[in-house]
Design a protein around this motif. Structure first.
Motif, short mmCIF file in Angstrom:
data_model
loop_
_atom_site.label_atom_id
_atom_site.label_comp_id
_atom_site.label_asym_id
_atom_site.label_seq_id
_atom_site.Cartn_x
_atom_site.Cartn_y
_atom_site.Cartn_z
N GLN A 99 0.83 -1.20 0.00
CA GLN A 99 0.00 0.00 0.00
C GLN A 99 0.86 1.25 0.00
O GLN A 99 0.45 2.30 0.44
CB GLN A 99 -0.93 -0.01 1.22
CG GLN A 99 -1.95 -1.14 1.16
CD GLN A 99 -2.97 -1.08 2.28
OE1 GLN A 99 -2.81 -0.31 3.22
NE2 GLN A 99 -4.01 -1.88 2.19
N GLY A 100 2.08 1.14 -0.51
CA GLY A 100 2.94 2.31 -0.59
C GLY A 100 2.43 3.33 -1.57
O GLY A 100 1.45 3.11 -2.27
N ALA A 101 3.14 4.45 -1.63
CA ALA A 101 2.67 5.58 -2.44
C ALA A 101 2.49 5.22 -3.90
O ALA A 101 1.59 5.73 -4.56
CB ALA A 101 3.65 6.75 -2.29
N GLY A 102 3.33 4.34 -4.43
CA GLY A 102 3.26 4.01 -5.85
C GLY A 102 2.41 2.82 -6.18
O GLY A 102 2.11 2.57 -7.35
N GLY B 29 -17.76 -4.02 -1.72
CA GLY B 29 -16.72 -3.97 -0.71
C GLY B 29 -16.07 -2.60 -0.63
O GLY B 29 -16.59 -1.60 -1.13
N ASN B 30 -14.92 -2.57 -0.01
CA ASN B 30 -14.20 -1.31 0.14
C ASN B 30 -13.55 -0.89 -1.17
O ASN B 30 -13.02 -1.72 -1.90
CB ASN B 30 -13.15 -1.44 1.23
CG ASN B 30 -13.77 -1.66 2.60
OD1 ASN B 30 -14.79 -1.06 2.92
ND2 ASN B 30 -13.17 -2.52 3.40
N PRO B 31 -13.60 0.41 -1.47
CA PRO B 31 -13.08 0.86 -2.77
C PRO B 31 -11.64 1.34 -2.70
O PRO B 31 -11.17 1.81 -1.67
CB PRO B 31 -13.99 2.04 -3.09
CG PRO B 31 -14.25 2.64 -1.75
CD PRO B 31 -14.31 1.49 -0.77
N GLY B 53 -7.66 4.60 5.47
CA GLY B 53 -7.15 5.61 6.39
C GLY B 53 -7.93 6.90 6.35
O GLY B 53 -9.15 6.90 6.19
N ASP B 54 -7.23 8.01 6.48
CA ASP B 54 -7.84 9.33 6.56
C ASP B 54 -8.71 9.60 5.35
O ASP B 54 -8.29 9.39 4.21
CB ASP B 54 -6.74 10.39 6.66
CG ASP B 54 -7.27 11.75 7.10
OD1 ASP B 54 -6.46 12.63 7.41
OD2 ASP B 54 -8.51 11.92 7.12
N ASN B 55 -9.93 10.11 5.61
CA ASN B 55 -10.86 10.35 4.51
C ASN B 55 -10.44 11.50 3.61
O ASN B 55 -10.89 11.60 2.47
CB ASN B 55 -12.26 10.62 5.06
CG ASN B 55 -12.90 9.38 5.64
OD1 ASN B 55 -12.46 8.26 5.39
ND2 ASN B 55 -13.95 9.57 6.41
N LEU B 56 -9.62 12.40 4.10
CA LEU B 56 -9.13 13.53 3.30
C LEU B 56 -7.75 13.17 2.77
O LEU B 56 -6.81 12.95 3.53
CB LEU B 56 -9.07 14.80 4.13
CG LEU B 56 -8.66 16.06 3.36
CD1 LEU B 56 -9.69 16.39 2.28
CD2 LEU B 56 -8.49 17.24 4.32
#
Lengths: 117, 114
Positions: A99-102, B29-31, B53-56
């Motif tokens: 789930q890294g930035a890329g 499911g989760n997008p 994680g964070d919604n923004l």
């Protein structure tokens, strides 16, 4: 590091002709894709590949074929070109791990504009 | 099947004003959610993504997007628009775990005027 390279940039075909759009990436991405873009229609997935030797159909595969003999290359073959295949074609690549930035981010080529007359 | 709706074909904004480009999605499911930008005669470029994680979510060039699960929306925003932001913007979605097979919206043309 060139990213994703597509050739040719422009091509005019006559109905019934065949051609291959070339795509190469130098980022060692495992996933590669072909999309077509038509005005007001967004991008539609034609074919994709999760690695060398593995390909699968997308949303609009009819009239096209692909192969993936190496990690780097993913050519798109048009057999018996039809006017409905007039479009802009984009090749893209990505890697899928973590789930890294890329991760999961598609890198696109500059596109190939094809006209079938 | 997953889908994305961008209800506005074009959005016009004055330079310096805030901008919003709307996107709603449908997925099992989760997008995984993404925004891409396309300048004339160019390929798409990644702006930002929401995985978890964070919604923004903050992205490139001062853009941000807010994930709203209850409204299934992922609107793109920028506090102060620039003329150079004028481009075609695409929202895209994939199911969690299938984040590499994106479904794109039809695109919204943003025009920022002086």
């Amino acid at each position: 590091n060139a990213g994703v390279t597509q050739t040719p940039k422009f091509r005019i075909l006559k109905i019934g002709q065949s051609m291959t759009l070339q795509c190469a990436q130098d980022m060692n991405h495992n996933y590669m894709y072909w999309y077509r873009q038509d005005p007001g229609m967004g991008l539609k997935l034609i074919y994709y590949s999760v690695g060398a030797g593995i390909t699968d159909k997308g949303e609009v595969p009819n009239g096209y074929n692909v192969s993936r003999s190496t990690t780097e290359d993913f050519p798109l073959r048009l057999e018996l070109a039809a006017p409905s295949q007039t479009s802009v074609y984009f090749c893209a690549s990505s890697y899928s791990k973590g789930q890294g930035a890329g991760a999961n981010v598609l890198t696109f080529g500059a596109g190939s504009r094809l006209t079938v007359l | 099947a997953q889908s994305v709706a961008q209800p506005e074909d074009q959005v016009n904004v004055a330079e310096g004003n805030p901008l919003t480009v709307k996107c709603t999605y449908s997925v099992s499911g989760n997008p995984y959610l993404f925004w891409y930008v396309q300048y004339p005669n160019r390929g798409l470029q990644f702006l930002l993504k929401y995985i978890t994680g964070d919604n923004l979510v903050k992205g490139s060039y001062g853009f941000e997007a807010e994930f709203n699960k209850s409204q299934t929306s992922f609107h793109l925003k920028k506090p102060s628009a620039l003329v150079s932001d004028s481009a075609l913007y695409f929202c895209a979605v994939a199911p969690a775990g299938g984040g590499n097979k994106l479904t794109f919206g039809t695109g919204t043309q943003l025009k920022v005027e002086l």
